[in-house]
Scaffold this motif. Structure first.
Motif, PDB file in Angstrom:
ATOM      1  N   GLU A 223     -77.566   1.922 -58.972  1.00 28.72           N
ATOM      2  CA  GLU A 223     -77.526   3.190 -58.254  1.00 28.72           C
ATOM      3  C   GLU A 223     -76.322   3.194 -57.313  1.00 28.72           C
ATOM      4  O   GLU A 223     -75.714   2.141 -57.073  1.00 28.72           O
ATOM      5  N   PRO A 224     -75.942   4.349 -56.775  1.00 25.04           N
ATOM      6  CA  PRO A 224     -74.772   4.404 -55.894  1.00 25.04           C
ATOM      7  C   PRO A 224     -74.871   3.438 -54.721  1.00 25.04           C
ATOM      8  O   PRO A 224     -75.948   3.212 -54.156  1.00 25.04           O
ATOM      9  N   LEU A 225     -73.720   2.867 -54.369  1.00 26.90           N
ATOM     10  CA  LEU A 225     -73.618   1.966 -53.229  1.00 26.90           C
ATOM     11  C   LEU A 225     -72.803   2.664 -52.146  1.00 26.90           C
ATOM     12  O   LEU A 225     -71.585   2.850 -52.302  1.00 26.90           O
ATOM     13  N   PRO A 226     -73.442   3.080 -51.051  1.00 28.31           N
ATOM     14  CA  PRO A 226     -72.712   3.777 -49.987  1.00 28.31           C
ATOM     15  C   PRO A 226     -71.548   2.920 -49.469  1.00 28.31           C
ATOM     16  O   PRO A 226     -71.697   1.715 -49.231  1.00 28.31           O
ATOM     17  N   GLY A 227     -70.394   3.557 -49.317  1.00 31.43           N
ATOM     18  CA  GLY A 227     -69.254   2.856 -48.759  1.00 31.43           C
ATOM     19  C   GLY A 227     -68.547   1.912 -49.714  1.00 31.43           C
ATOM     20  O   GLY A 227     -67.706   1.114 -49.288  1.00 31.43           O
ATOM     21  N   LEU A 228     -68.850   1.998 -51.008  1.00 26.23           N
ATOM     22  CA  LEU A 228     -68.201   1.106 -51.978  1.00 26.23           C
ATOM     23  C   LEU A 228     -66.694   1.331 -51.981  1.00 26.23           C
ATOM     24  O   LEU A 228     -66.222   2.452 -52.131  1.00 26.23           O
ATOM     25  N   ASP A 229     -65.948   0.255 -51.807  1.00 29.34           N
ATOM     26  CA  ASP A 229     -64.492   0.327 -51.824  1.00 29.34           C
ATOM     27  C   ASP A 229     -64.035   0.600 -53.256  1.00 29.34           C
ATOM     28  O   ASP A 229     -64.329  -0.181 -54.165  1.00 29.34           O
ATOM     29  N   PRO A 230     -63.314   1.692 -53.507  1.00 26.97           N
ATOM     30  CA  PRO A 230     -62.859   2.005 -54.869  1.00 26.97           C
ATOM     31  C   PRO A 230     -61.883   0.973 -55.424  1.00 26.97           C
ATOM     32  O   PRO A 230     -61.627   0.945 -56.626  1.00 26.97           O
ATOM     33  N   HIS A 231     -61.351   0.107 -54.573  1.00 25.74           N
ATOM     34  CA  HIS A 231     -60.427  -0.935 -55.015  1.00 25.74           C
ATOM     35  C   HIS A 231     -61.137  -2.268 -55.266  1.00 25.74           C
ATOM     36  O   HIS A 231     -60.463  -3.288 -55.449  1.00 25.74           O
ATOM     37  N   THR A 232     -62.464  -2.248 -55.290  1.00 24.84           N
ATOM     38  CA  THR A 232     -63.208  -3.483 -55.556  1.00 24.84           C
ATOM     39  C   THR A 232     -62.751  -4.091 -56.872  1.00 24.84           C
ATOM     40  O   THR A 232     -62.788  -3.434 -57.909  1.00 24.84           O
ATOM     41  N   PRO A 233     -62.308  -5.348 -56.863  1.00 30.08           N
ATOM     42  CA  PRO A 233     -61.809  -5.948 -58.105  1.00 30.08           C
ATOM     43  C   PRO A 233     -62.936  -6.286 -59.072  1.00 30.08           C
ATOM     44  O   PRO A 233     -64.113  -6.304 -58.709  1.00 30.08           O
ATOM     45  N   PHE A 234     -62.549  -6.523 -60.302  1.00 30.76           N
ATOM     46  CA  PHE A 234     -63.464  -7.089 -61.292  1.00 30.76           C
ATOM     47  C   PHE A 234     -63.689  -8.531 -60.841  1.00 30.76           C
ATOM     48  O   PHE A 234     -62.798  -9.373 -60.951  1.00 30.76           O
ATOM     49  N   THR A 235     -64.874  -8.800 -60.304  1.00 42.69           N
ATOM     50  CA  THR A 235     -65.163 -10.072 -59.634  1.00 42.69           C
ATOM     51  C   THR A 235     -66.096 -10.915 -60.488  1.00 42.69           C
ATOM     52  O   THR A 235     -67.147 -10.434 -60.921  1.00 42.69           O
ATOM     53  N   ILE A 236     -65.704 -12.173 -60.736  1.00 45.20           N
ATOM     54  CA  ILE A 236     -66.491 -13.068 -61.591  1.00 45.20           C
ATOM     55  C   ILE A 236     -66.798 -14.365 -60.848  1.00 45.20           C
ATOM     56  O   ILE A 236     -65.885 -15.033 -60.348  1.00 45.20           O
ATOM     57  N   ASP A 237     -68.077 -14.706 -60.780  1.00 42.09           N
ATOM     58  CA  ASP A 237     -68.489 -16.021 -60.302  1.00 42.09           C
ATOM     59  C   ASP A 237     -68.409 -16.973 -61.496  1.00 42.09           C
ATOM     60  O   ASP A 237     -69.281 -16.967 -62.360  1.00 42.09           O
TER      61      ASP A 237
END
Length: 388
Positions: free
Chosen positions: A238-252
């Protein structure tokens, strides 16, 4: 309501089996080079196999030099896709961030980054603090370092399929979705036709781009294509308030848990160590506790979000997680480009160029001889280590 089945033409210069991005890119490049009467078949809608079930990631961060080059070449196409094909693909150059929590992983990625830099990929090792600045949702507990490339990103697979399909049609390719191939006829060692549900196509050349279904296609002509289907699942939050549109493709990297922005929410995935091979295209909730555990460890805020949807798709796995690309030695006219082990979508643009050159007998931009399917009969296999 079933889609109307189109009857394929009676003959073709080359028949491409598989309507995902690899097959469409191959057909497009063949036609653009002047090959006439290219026909592409798919048993279902175009892109409905693995391509449109992908997470959409595009990158050049790999461990094998061939994969690095194909990823980088394809990134050039994705960046310019609207100009080249007149199709917007929602490309987001937000970067790929690999989170590393063991000394062994750090050492391996240091080697990978050096290889990537050697061919112009601007990846680099970064500190844990910089990783958290780039991807604020993560917990840094247990992390030692990270690898980062700002020119990687993600885009929309369905849009890429539409762009290639439209360009292929304009170039003269006959696209025949909803028409499964059922066999390949041979005269001696030479291909003479492709059997389909709606008739026979006379041809002397076939390109197998059938993804997870490629082993069966290879068996029709006695060529061993060791491709195994393995389900991978994706959920969207569901939507995440304040999500940074520049969030990278992040992999653990330790768990393979990953996320990237998807609209106002996040797209999440992870390989499931308990998954078994098979053509399983339905979703299952059995893996969610394992996904939740990985989320709780690496990005606990995400665990508070509800799930808005998701889907399942198939990785086309090979024993060494490297693709199978080449021309069969035992059958005249049989080429293959398959077994990308989850990375066919992102390599599709470059692979289409390679298939074109192999068909024409020209030198591809990168030597793909190491990806010949015959490598498994020798000691020539070399595993790709940077898979997700």
């Amino acid at each position: 309501m079933t889609a109307a089945r189109r009857r394929p033409p009676a003959s073709a210069s080359v028949v491409v089996l598989g309507g995902g991005v690899v097959g469409l890119s191959s057909a497009y490049h063949l036609a653009r080079s002047g090959v006439r009467d290219v026909v592409l078949l798919d048993q279902d809608a175009l892109g409905s196999g693995s391509t449109c079930r992908a997470a959409g990631g595009v990158r050049a961060q790999f461990s094998d030099p061939v994969n690095i080059m194909m990823g980088a070449r394809s990134l050039d196409t994705f960046r310019d896709f609207p100009a080249r094909f007149g199709q917007e693909i929602d490309f987001r150059e937000v970067g790929y961030l690999f989170l590393l929590s063991t000394p062994e992983a750090v050492a391996a990625f240091e080697v990978n980054v050096a290889r990537q830099n050697a061919v112009g990929v601007p990846s680099r090792m970064i500190s844990v603090a910089e990783a958290q600045r780039l991807s604020p949702l993560i917990s840094t507990e247990g992390l030692l370092a990270a690898a980062w490339s700002p020119t990687d990103g993600h885009c929309t697979p369905e849009a890429v399929v539409l762009g290639y399909a439209s360009a292929a049609r304009r170039s003269g390719v006959t696209l025949v979705p909803h028409c499964a191939a059922t066999g390949i006829d041979m005269t001696g060692r030479r291909i003479s036709g492709v059997r389909t549900e709606a008739g026979i196509i006379r041809t002397e050349s076939v390109v197998c781009a059938a993804g997870a279904w490629s082993a069966e296609v290879g068996a029709w002509v006695g060529v061993d294509l060791p491709v195994t289907p393995l389900r991978r699942q994706i959920v969207v939050t569901e939507p995440l308030p304040g999500l940074d549109p520049h969030t990278p493709f992040t992999i653990d990297f330790d768990t393979s848990f990953y996320f990237h922005g998807e609209g106002r929410g996040l797209l999440l995935g992870m390989s499931d160590p308990e998954e078994t091979p098979g053509f399983k295209l339905h979703r299952s909730d059995a893996w969610l506790p394992r996904l939740g555990e990985a989320i709780g460890r690496r990005a606990p805020t995400i665990g508070e979000l509800g799930i808005a949807g998701g889907w399942a798709g198939l990785y086309e796995m090979t024993p060494d997680h490297n693709a199978l690309i080449g021309r069969a030695d035992t059958v005249e006219g049989f080429l293959y480009a398959t077994g990308f082990s989850g990375h066919g979508f992102l390599m599709g643009p470059a692979v289409g160029e390679v298939v074109r050159d192999l068909y024409l007998g020209e030198e591809p931009f990168i030597d793909v001889s190491s990806l010949n399917a015959a490598r498994f009969a020798t000691a020539a296999a070399r595993p790709e280590l940077n898979i997700v």
